[in-house]
Design a protein around this motif. Structure first.
Motif, short mmCIF file in Angstrom:
data_model
loop_
_atom_site.label_atom_id
_atom_site.label_comp_id
_atom_site.label_asym_id
_atom_site.label_seq_id
_atom_site.Cartn_x
_atom_site.Cartn_y
_atom_site.Cartn_z
N GLU A 1 78.69 -18.56 12.48
CA GLU A 1 77.75 -18.45 13.61
C GLU A 1 76.44 -19.62 13.40
OE1 GLU A 1 76.59 -14.56 13.66
OE2 GLU A 1 78.56 -13.86 14.10
N ASN A 2 75.99 -19.32 11.97
CA ASN A 2 74.63 -19.98 11.76
C ASN A 2 74.49 -21.54 12.01
OD1 ASN A 2 72.87 -21.50 9.47
ND2 ASN A 2 72.04 -19.69 10.28
N THR A 3 75.77 -22.36 11.74
CA THR A 3 75.67 -23.69 11.97
C THR A 3 75.22 -24.36 13.42
OG1 THR A 3 77.42 -24.03 10.21
CG2 THR A 3 77.36 -25.55 11.96
N TYR A 32 68.22 -21.38 16.96
CA TYR A 32 67.02 -20.19 17.36
C TYR A 32 66.57 -19.83 15.95
CZ TYR A 32 65.81 -15.65 20.00
OH TYR A 32 65.17 -15.00 20.52
N HIS A 33 67.09 -19.69 14.89
CA HIS A 33 66.37 -19.05 13.77
C HIS A 33 65.69 -20.25 13.10
CE1 HIS A 33 69.40 -21.73 11.53
NE2 HIS A 33 68.84 -21.36 10.38
N PHE A 34 65.88 -21.37 13.46
CA PHE A 34 65.16 -22.56 12.54
C PHE A 34 63.75 -22.52 12.08
CE2 PHE A 34 63.89 -26.50 10.61
CZ PHE A 34 65.31 -26.86 10.05
N VAL A 69 63.09 -18.84 10.30
CA VAL A 69 63.60 -18.58 8.85
C VAL A 69 63.23 -19.74 8.06
CG1 VAL A 69 65.76 -18.84 7.58
CG2 VAL A 69 65.64 -17.10 9.42
N HIS A 70 62.97 -21.09 8.62
CA HIS A 70 62.80 -22.07 7.90
C HIS A 70 61.32 -22.68 7.97
CE1 HIS A 70 66.78 -22.47 6.84
NE2 HIS A 70 67.26 -22.42 7.96
N LYS A 71 60.47 -21.42 8.08
CA LYS A 71 58.80 -21.67 8.42
C LYS A 71 58.48 -22.30 7.06
CE LYS A 71 56.81 -18.50 11.02
NZ LYS A 71 56.87 -17.05 11.24
N ASP A 89 66.75 -19.00 2.36
CA ASP A 89 66.09 -18.26 3.25
C ASP A 89 67.31 -17.76 4.11
OD1 ASP A 89 63.55 -18.11 2.23
OD2 ASP A 89 63.13 -20.10 3.18
N ASP A 90 68.21 -18.91 4.37
CA ASP A 90 69.36 -18.81 5.43
C ASP A 90 70.24 -17.42 4.60
OD1 ASP A 90 69.23 -20.57 7.16
OD2 ASP A 90 69.73 -22.06 6.00
N SER A 91 70.50 -17.60 3.50
CA SER A 91 71.27 -16.77 2.74
C SER A 91 70.49 -15.30 2.71
CB SER A 91 71.24 -17.31 1.15
OG SER A 91 72.03 -16.25 0.44
#
Ligand code: FES
Ligand SMILES: [Fe+2]
Lengths: 157, 426
Positions: B199-201, B205-207, B210-212, B357-359
């Motif tokens: 799903e994450n690929t 929305y999360h970028f 999560v990747h702040k 962070d994804d993990s």
């Protein structure tokens, strides 16, 4: 006089203690400006620039890594894992008045969110004497499991 | 009494039941119906450059050998000796003339044929070697991507990839005119179900959330480039569970916009390259080094993700292995490839500034989704303004969950046995 084993051990033990106790900013000052911290994947390579590593940090990347561990904005490092590392089996590979190369074993235990994990590594340090004090010019962390699947390492090995 | 779960009760058009991440019976069904009846990516052409080269890998939970025989043909074979079942090769990669089982010494050719059996007299004529080759799977290749399948009846790879092919071609432009080669990988596991990563690929929305911390670590120009959630990118359903998420529309075709100003972080590289290459080629290399502006998700196990291949392998219902394979220009400038490696290290892998962070987020999905019973996982973002292109592809804005809906649609087709065999006249 050549750098002695005791001097070198004192230096790298200080580093290990700082990393386990979260003194990351102080840790930065242990390195020479051109120093490299590298965690390679390929167990045999010496050409770190030309190969993929887990980490290949110059001064700028080390600073960013420390910032990431301290600013609380990385969910994997808020808070960072707790670590305890032991170093032993020290061997001076070569030494002169200005620099030395020391190899040792490192066993690290990590605790995060109730999960304990372990990483063993051979670590090679190149230390240099600058204005009388030892600095780390190169630290190479060769994980025993470098070619296996790891789990997220949100701290400094 | 064995009652299999009913997948049709677990997945809807706009939501899924939380148990899809943790039901062990469902996992067993997936390993059979999805991983043994679709095209599964196994290698890139550059992993086997010459005759005699091989790698070992997995299809779902099955160990396989991918080899290039003397005629240059690629074979994918089960890594299982036909005598008593031992794996015949445990090296990750190498070069060989044959595979000799270490247990009793049966020797197989690069094409799997059984060549030699020690002390064969002991079989008193009851062993016909031609009946016991390594089991070969079906193999097909598209633009350097090598796929294999257990199922000899499914549609051709060409038909399966279908509308993703132009995107694969675009992705391969990262060679800047040279072929693409793999350059090592980051391999890690996370304690969660494989679909959480699938799903994450295509989850833009999360970028920014999560990747702040990754965004904190790059210059402001790069931050702007990655500020795409409210941009004019899109997610598009490409059929068969595949989808593409275009985050940076300017970086879809790397051969275009060559006149655009060179981003500051690539200026030094450009200056160096200018010593050896004409301006236009410098610009082409620099754009290639920066990577493409989209993630292409190929159901079920490969993503051509901006600048690398992401490969997932389910290990257990709540344990997944992920490889982030670095790629570069085969024959291109060393400096450009080194920069690609540094960019890869910066974000990817267990010590990168992005992957951990994804993990962590996926780990939390796994643990959180175990709370309670009969609670939905939402898949409805962007559904309200989803539309259809002339070719039939559904699309919505860049942060829409269109890609996940596409994947679960195929998941359901596979899991309920309604095959897609008849499509495209195959
Ligand atoms: S199991 Fe391979 S030769 Fe016996
Ligand atoms: Fe992410």
């Amino acid at each position: 006089m050549s750098i002695t084993l005791n001097e070198a051990i004192e230096m790298i033990t200080l580093e290990a203690d700082m990393l386990d106790h979260g003194d990351f900013r102080e840790w930065l000052s242990l390195y020479t400006p051109s120093g490299i911290y590298v965690v390679p994947i390929d167990p045999d390579t010496e050409e770190f620039e030309k190969t993929l590593n887990y980490a290949y940090d110059n001064a700028e990347m080390r600073e960013k890594r420390v910032e990431r561990l301290l600013n609380g904005r990385a969910i994997s490092a808020a808070p960072p894992a707790k670590t305890v590392r032991l170093q032993a089996r020290y061997r001076m590979l070569e030494s002169n008045a200005e620099s030395c190369t020391l190899r040792c074993a490192q066993m690290l235990t990590e605790l995060r969110q109730g999960r304990e994990r372990y990483y063993s590594a051979n670590v090679t340090f190149r230390l240099v004497r600058i204005d009388g004090a030892l600095k780390i010019d190169r630290k190479i962390v060769r994980l025993l499991t470098s070619t296996e699947a790891l789990t997220a390492v949100s701290y400094i090995l | 009494m064995d009652i299999l779960p009913d997948p049709t009760t677990l997945v809807n058009e706009d939501s899924a039941d939380g148990s899809i991440y943790s039901n062990p019976d469902l996992f067993d069904m997936e390993m059979d119906r999805i991983f043994m009846h679709n095209w599964i990516w196994v290698a890139h052409r550059s992993d086997l450059p010459e005759s005699g080269n091989y790698i070992t890998t997995f299809i779902g939970q099955h160990p396989v050998i991918v080899s290039r025989d003397r005629k240059g043909e690629v074979h994918v074979m089960l890594n299982r000796c036909r005598h008593r079942g031992a794996t015949v090769c445990e090296h990750k990669k190498g070069k060989a003339a044959s595979f000799v089982c270490p247990y009793h010494g049966w020797a197989y050719g690069l094409d799997g044929a059984l060549r030699g059996v020690p002390f064969q007299e002991g079989y008193t004529g009851q062993l016909d070697k031609s009946n016991y080759p390594l089991i070969s799977l079906r193999v097909e290749e598209y633009n350097g991507l090598i796929f294999a399948s257990f199922d000899h009846d499914i549609m051709s790879l060409d038909a399966w990839l279908g509308r993703t092919k132009p995107w694969i071609d675009l992705f391969m432009k990262q060679g800047a005119g040279w072929p693409i080669k793999t350059m090592g990988e980051h391999k890690f596991t996370f304690p969660g179900n494989w679909k959480i990563q699938l799903e994450n690929t295509t989850d833009a929305y999360h970028f920014p959330i999560v990747h702040k911390s990754f965004l904190d670590s790059v210059d402001s120009e790069t931050q702007n480039t990655f500020d795409f959630v409210e941009g004019n990118g899109y997610v598009e359903d490409l059929g068969h569970g595949h989808s593409v998420m275009v985050m940076i529309p300017d970086l879809v075709d790397l051969d275009e916009n060559l006149e655009a100003p060179i981003p500051e972080r690539f200026q030094e590289l450009a200056d160096e390259l200018a010593k050896d290459y004409p301006d236009e080629q410098v610009r082409r290399i620099v754009r290639a080094v920066g990577g493409s502006g989209f993630n292409l998700n190929l159901f079920p196990n490969l993503a051509c993700s901006m600048a690398f291949f992401r490969v997932l392998r389910p290990l257990a219902v709540m344990e997944t292995e992920i490889r982030h394979i670095a790629i570069g220009m085969d024959g291109g400038p060393e400096l450009g490839n080194e920069m690609r490696l540094r960019l890869h290290e910066h974000f990817q892998g267990p010590m990168g500034f992005g992957t951990p962070d994804d993990s962590e987020a996926w780990d939390r999905v796994q643990r959180g989704s175990l709370a309670g019973r009969d609670i939905s996982i939402l898949l409805n973002r962007g559904l309200g303004h989803e539309a259809q292109r002339e070719d039939g592809n559904l699309f919505s804005d860049v942060s829409a969950e269109t890609g996940m809906r596409a994947a679960y649609r195929q998941w359901l087709v596979d899991m309920t046995g309604k095959t897609v065999r008849a499509e495209n006249g195959e």
